[in-house]
Design a protein around this motif. Structure first.
Motif, PDB file in Angstrom:
ATOM      1  N   LEU A   1      41.146  28.505  38.051  1.00 49.34           N
ATOM      2  CA  LEU A   1      41.036  27.823  36.761  1.00 49.34           C
ATOM      3  C   LEU A   1      40.265  26.511  36.895  1.00 49.34           C
ATOM      4  CD1 LEU A   1      44.668  28.493  35.494  1.00 49.34           C
ATOM      5  CD2 LEU A   1      42.574  29.551  34.633  1.00 49.34           C
ATOM      6  N   VAL A   2      40.522  25.764  37.985  1.00 48.41           N
ATOM      7  CA  VAL A   2      39.807  24.506  38.208  1.00 48.41           C
ATOM      8  C   VAL A   2      38.322  24.784  38.436  1.00 48.41           C
ATOM      9  CG1 VAL A   2      39.560  22.526  39.758  1.00 48.41           C
ATOM     10  CG2 VAL A   2      41.835  23.269  39.049  1.00 48.41           C
ATOM     11  N   ASP A   3      38.012  25.826  39.204  1.00 48.97           N
ATOM     12  CA  ASP A   3      36.607  26.188  39.443  1.00 48.97           C
ATOM     13  C   ASP A   3      35.894  26.520  38.136  1.00 48.97           C
ATOM     14  OD1 ASP A   3      36.942  25.804  42.128  1.00 48.97           O
ATOM     15  OD2 ASP A   3      37.107  27.922  42.638  1.00 48.97           O
ATOM     16  N   ALA A   4      36.605  27.215  37.237  1.00 48.36           N
ATOM     17  CA  ALA A   4      36.011  27.543  35.940  1.00 48.36           C
ATOM     18  C   ALA A   4      35.749  26.272  35.135  1.00 48.36           C
ATOM     19  CB  ALA A   4      36.936  28.491  35.168  1.00 48.36           C
ATOM     20  N   LEU A   5      36.706  25.365  35.138  1.00 52.73           N
ATOM     21  CA  LEU A   5      36.513  24.090  34.440  1.00 52.73           C
ATOM     22  C   LEU A   5      35.374  23.295  35.064  1.00 52.73           C
ATOM     23  CD1 LEU A   5      40.268  23.103  34.001  1.00 52.73           C
ATOM     24  CD2 LEU A   5      38.678  23.664  32.151  1.00 52.73           C
ATOM     25  N   ALA A   6      35.303  23.320  36.399  1.00 54.62           N
ATOM     26  CA  ALA A   6      34.254  22.575  37.096  1.00 54.62           C
ATOM     27  C   ALA A   6      32.870  23.104  36.746  1.00 54.62           C
ATOM     28  CB  ALA A   6      34.484  22.633  38.606  1.00 54.62           C
TER      29      ALA A   6
END
Length: 403
Positions: free
Chosen positions: A194-199
């Motif tokens: 999820l963090v990678d997607a936000l990043a």
């Protein structure tokens, strides 16, 4: 034990007053926005900066009955925290230094994260769960269907992506950078996805990123390798990269879970091994910062004096400015001798500040006390220093002050 004892002996009202005057008063900024502002003003006068945290712990047993209501309530609290973080500083500093903590499982269920983690760990995991696909769904708001999830889980994933996107979108508009908390190993692969997607959406140079930072726990055996791969991937993709480096706060539960499940213990064998892991990860990130400059940000979140010494020494050797892409973090009410020394020397130092009602904050504080042994080591060190200073002041009155 203290909480249960005080409630039995004193009753709820007196017990609450006792906790407010002791544990709550030491480690919490307050309940209202004005109380938080007062605490932050005191910190700023000492050269320290705020890192606000909404102290959300485990989701309630009634979460299934209430549907999305609990997570929507947490979303509102996170958005208010963004506004409060922005309002605490009249103007952001030259490096965009307004920071706030974000706990992903306040906005999406641990049950969904477990399911996603199980799928991610399978050999040849489906591209359905790629960061690119999730980022596109966040940005467009289009319906996302993942075959490994049932209809209810897909709806919850869609709602969760919307909540995460709204928080980052609002934080970006308010110039607040979000530091995502790490959690248990059985959740972290899903959280990292999820963090990678936000990043991918928010950490591009055109956005002035990184707006979303991930947290890496040095007490896990695979952290250095995961951190290396993540830093290199961000570099290849041309994305800004933000990291909060911690030792970790779930040691006992991680080991108990591994024993219960008959799996390999994911943690370092002892405290010394964790220190070595933290040192290696710190060296890796400082080297990346020295090469990538403002495209790579690091918070050295540590109460360990040796780790802080290593960071400041290497920053000087690598030519990293004191108030640049590297900052330091400690908990409010803990390790003040380290925080104040750094702040007075001109480094960017943040105090992690939980705020909220007694009922909201006490479970958070209990978990930190139970799990974070490095913090407790620091508390004993600080107690010793305070005792020495008190004795010096009391016994030194009759001594001649040298000119």
């Amino acid at each position: 034990m203290l909480q249960a004892w005080s409630q039995r002996l004193l009753g709820s009202r007196l017990s609450g007053a006792f906790l407010r005057a002791s544990v709550y008063g030491q480690f919490v900024a307050g309940e209202t926005a004005e109380e938080v502002r007062g605490c932050v003003r005191q910190l700023q006068a000492l050269g320290l900066r705020p890192l606000l945290a909404v102290p959300t712990e485990e989701e309630p047993d009634s979460a299934v009955k209430t549907g999305e209501a609990w997570y929507e309530g947490n979303l509102s609290a996170m958005l208010r925290c963004v506004d409060l973080s922005r309002g605490l500083l009249e103007t952001p500093g030259p490096t965009g230094n307004i920071l706030m903590q974000l706990k992903v499982t306040a906005l999406t269920s641990t049950r969904l994260c477990k399911e996603l983690t199980t799928w991610i760990r399978r050999p040849g995991a489906s591209l359905e769960l790629s960061p690119e696909r999730l980022a596109e769904a966040m940005d467009s708001g289009q319906d996302l269907q993942v075959s490994c999830l049932n209809a209810e889980q897909n709806r919850h994933l869609q709602a969760s992506l919307g909540r995460l996107h709204r928080v980052v979108q609002h934080a970006r508009a308010q110039h607040v950078r979000l530091l995502v908390d790490a959690e248990y190993t059985f959740l972290n692969p899903a959280l990292s996805l999820l963090v990678d997607a936000l990043a991918m959406r928010w950490n591009s140079p055109s956005e002035g990123g990184p707006w979303v930072w991930n947290t890496y726990q040095a007490y896990l055996q695979d952290t250095h390798e995961r951190l290396r791969l993540a830093a290199e991937a961000a570099d290849r993709a041309g994305l800004a990269f933000g990291v909060k480096l911690v030792r970790g706060a779930y040691l006992d539960k991680e080991r108990a879970m591994a024993r219960h499940q008959g799996t390999e213990d994911p943690t370092q064998p002892d405290y010394e091994a964790t220190n070595r892991s933290y040192s290696r990860c710190l060296e890796l990130m400082l080297t990346h910062v020295s090469h990538r400059g403002p495209m790579c940000h690091l918070m050295v979140a540590s109460h360990n004096e040796e780790s802080v010494r290593q960071a400041t020494k290497r920053m000087w050797e690598l030519g990293i400015p004191l108030d640049g892409p590297v900052c330091f973090g400690q908990l409010l009410g803990m390790c003040d001798h380290v925080s104040l020394a750094l702040g007075q020397a001109g480094y960017a130092v943040y105090k992690s500040i939980p705020y909220g009602s007694l009922e909201e904050v006490i479970p958070y504080l209990i978990r930190r006390a139970q799990e974070n042994r490095s913090v407790l080591h620091g508390a004993r060190r600080e107690q010793k220093l305070l005792s020495q200073e008190l004795r010096r002041r009391l016994l030194g009155r009759g001594l001649r002050v040298p000119h």
